[in-house]
Design an enzyme around this catalytic site. Structure first.
Site, PDB file in Angstrom:
ATOM      1  N   GLY A   1      -7.657   0.292  -2.700  1.00 35.26           N
ATOM      2  CA  GLY A   1      -7.560  -1.098  -3.123  1.00 35.26           C
ATOM      3  C   GLY A   1      -7.232  -2.054  -2.007  1.00 35.26           C
TER       4      GLY A   1
ATOM      5  N   LYS B   1      -0.828  10.707  17.597  1.00 33.58           N
ATOM      6  CA  LYS B   1      -1.020  11.968  18.331  1.00 33.58           C
ATOM      7  C   LYS B   1      -0.196  11.999  19.621  1.00 33.58           C
ATOM      8  CE  LYS B   1      -4.228  13.906  15.648  1.00 33.58           C
ATOM      9  NZ  LYS B   1      -4.012  15.172  14.918  1.00 33.58           N
TER      10      LYS B   1
ATOM     11  N   GLY C   1       2.436   4.708   1.255  1.00 34.64           N
ATOM     12  CA  GLY C   1       2.757   5.329   2.529  1.00 34.64           C
ATOM     13  C   GLY C   1       4.163   5.052   2.985  1.00 34.64           C
ATOM     14  N   ASN C   2       4.546   5.775   4.033  1.00 32.69           N
ATOM     15  CA  ASN C   2       5.912   5.700   4.516  1.00 32.69           C
ATOM     16  C   ASN C   2       6.257   4.346   5.128  1.00 32.69           C
ATOM     17  OD1 ASN C   2       7.157   8.474   4.152  1.00 32.69           O
ATOM     18  ND2 ASN C   2       5.212   8.992   5.119  1.00 32.69           N
TER      19      ASN C   2
ATOM     20  N   ASN D   1      -9.256   9.145   3.890  1.00 32.99           N
ATOM     21  CA  ASN D   1      -8.991   9.035   2.451  1.00 32.99           C
ATOM     22  C   ASN D   1      -9.983   8.111   1.750  1.00 32.99           C
ATOM     23  OD1 ASN D   1      -6.743  10.714   2.732  1.00 32.99           O
ATOM     24  ND2 ASN D   1      -5.362   8.996   3.086  1.00 32.99           N
TER      25      ASN D   1
ATOM     26  N   GLY E   1       0.820  -1.195   0.000  1.00 37.47           N
ATOM     27  CA  GLY E   1       0.000   0.000   0.000  1.00 37.47           C
ATOM     28  C   GLY E   1       0.859   1.251   0.000  1.00 37.47           C
TER      29      GLY E   1
ATOM     30  N   GLU F   1      -0.615  -2.128  -6.742  1.00 34.31           N
ATOM     31  CA  GLU F   1      -1.306  -0.987  -7.365  1.00 34.31           C
ATOM     32  C   GLU F   1      -0.326   0.074  -7.853  1.00 34.31           C
ATOM     33  OE1 GLU F   1      -5.346  -0.378  -4.863  1.00 34.31           O
ATOM     34  OE2 GLU F   1      -3.471  -0.036  -3.791  1.00 34.31           O
TER      35      GLU F   1
END
Length: 504
Positions: free
Chosen positions: A387, A407, A270-271, A383, A268, A293
């Site tokens: 997928g 947080k 992202g970091n 978001n 996926g 993807e």
């Protein structure tokens, strides 16, 4: 700028973006190219936003539905959302302005599995697709379209739209020609045929998109780069998560459940997912493949190092530096990369058949393995599911990764009961945080709860989760999946009122 419009009929339709945007009318559904900030139209959406503002300022209503492959960029999502004229949006977004409009109720957001959208449009379930706006790299002399840095739903839009606007972007490398594989044998039941793919390197179609030239009402020439944000430097949390997952994969090889070259990898965006890819650089794994993807920086580095021999995807999601490198070396990379329609890249049966190892992020998971990947505190869209569901439900191994807190520790990513369910406990095989890895395969709910709390929860929240399980076991109306329904979402309520999930 030398024209890349080789077809004479198409050259006769070249016009400014504002003139092309004028073909789009109030109430239209507009299918735009673009997937994770790659291959989206860059001039027509901005011109359309100006048109919407002018019309609404004159007292005339103007709103549209915006359909894409996935998320795009500020020139598309941001520009149109700011006008207030984006009535509906689907199937996925990550733009802060669009997100604000969705959460205020101004934009209707239809969050759809990415593999589902193409069939829904072909079935006519979502209504008429009035106009398609598609970025391409070039138009050949015989009228074929060289795709740009994403494919996404472009094939669907070109097939189903009543009118087509093409943006020909000279920033995209001409050496992308040949990298794509456009499968074109889509049919609705009962005429749907099996997709004949046995490995990620198999090619099924042709390198070009095609369109009925009579549908094309405008061609706009641009020279603008894709806009993606750089990945953050790898921190210790991301490295720890990646380390746990790589250790697990090595264990699966050692016990004979995975081959030494693993199975096709999905990652996926992202970091953390990029950190897992980066961790593979120093791993013993060789001759890897990917069925995913998006191609991220980490995947390109694995190709450069000879670790990955073939990566199949539908788009790039590259940092600015990596995008420049891809443009300069696309002729080389097209030996190792295939970009396909998302109806193929996210095809559930292909994911199952190829035995994909899926790794996706989450917002929160609960003690039984249910995963929320879309909503903040139950109600606010972040978001979308994208997928992740296509892969999680059908993967050979489905892993979800996240830091154990957010947080600054005010939020625990492991909670008694998720505030929104995107992926059920049945689709979650592995949970990983920097604290450790929980292998949930073959475990009944109460045993899953024990291993998730022990392996994945932050030490600060671990006693509270154990206390919840003990209390739930006493008050629940059954012992299969014990819940205290009065307290199941008390952590979320506490955060909303006090700013922390920790009790005072």
């Amino acid at each position: 700028m030398a024209s890349r419009v080789g077809n004479k009929q198409m050259r006769n339709k070249i016009m400014p973006a504002a003139d092309a945007a004028a073909f789009i009318k109030h109430g239209d559904n507009v299918g735009m190219s673009g997937f994770t900030g790659a291959g989206y139209p860059k001039a027509v959406p901005v011109a359309l936003a100006t048109q919407i503002r002018e019309e609404t300022a004159a007292g005339r209503p103007f709103d549209i539905g915006v359909w894409t492959g996935a998320s795009t960029a500020p020139e598309l999502d941001g520009a149109l959302a700011e006008t207030g004229g984006m009535k509906t949006r689907l199937p996925y977004q990550s733009d802060p302005v669009t997100r604000s409009k969705i959460n205020s109720g101004e934009t209707d957001y239809i969050d759809i599995h990415l593999s589902h959208l193409g069939p829904l449009v072909r079935e006519g379930f979502l209504g008429t697709l009035d106009t398609a706006v598609i970025e391409v790299t070039a138009i050949t002399e015989d009228g074929r379209l060289v795709p740009s840095s994403s494919v996404g739903n472009n094939k669907v839009w070109l097939d189903e739209a009543e009118k087509v606007i093409l943006e020909v972007n000279s920033w995209q490398s001409t050496d992308l020609e040949g990298m794509h594989d456009i499968y074109d044998r889509f049919a609705l039941p009962p005429y749907r045929q099996p997709v004949q793919m046995l490995k990620p390197s198999d090619r099924l179609g042709q390198p070009y998109l095609t369109v009925d030239p009579e549908k094309v009402i405008a061609v706009v020439e641009t020279d603008q780069r894709d806009r993606n944000t750089p990945f953050k430097p790898l921190d210790e949390t991301s490295k720890a998560i990646a380390g746990h997952l790589l250790d697990f994969l090595q264990h699966e090889v050692n016990v004979g459940r995975l081959p030494k070259e693993l199975l096709p990898l999905q990652s996926g965006v992202g970091n953390i997912a990029n950190a897992v890819l980066a961790g593979l650089l120093d791993s013993p794994f060789e001759n890897l493949t990917s069925y995913t993807e998006v191609i991220q920086d980490g995947m390109v580095e694995l190709i450069d190092a000879g670790k990955v021999t073939m990566a199949s995807a539908t788009a790039f999601s590259l940092s600015p530096d990596a995008a420049e490198r891809m443009n300069q070396n696309a002729k080389t990379y097209r030996r190792n990369i295939i970009l396909r329609p998302q109806e193929i890249s996210n095809h559930p049966e292909l994911i199952r058949r190829l035995g994909v190892i899926a790794t996706n992020g989450l917002i929160e998971a609960d003690i039984y393995g249910n995963v929320n990947s879309t909503h903040i505190m139950g109600s606010r869209m972040q978001n979308g599911i994208g997928g992740s569901g296509d892969f999680a439900r059908n993967a050979y191994i489905s892993a979800f990764v996240t830091p154990s807190t957010a947080k600054g520790g005010a939020i625990s990513s492991i909670v008694p009961f998720v505030s929104h369910v995107d992926h059920t406990e049945h689709d979650t095989h592995i949970l990983v945080t920097e604290q450790g890895l929980a292998d949930l395969r073959g475990l009944a709910p109460r045993k899953r709860a024990k291993v998730i709390i022990e392996k994945c929860a932050h030490p600060t929240y671990r006693p509270l989760l154990e206390e919840y399980v003990q209390r739930a076991s006493k008050v629940a109306n059954g012992q299969h999946t014990p819940h205290d329904l009065e307290q199941a979402h008390s952590w979320h309520r506490r955060f909303l009122t006090s700013g922390t999930m920790m009790p005072s």
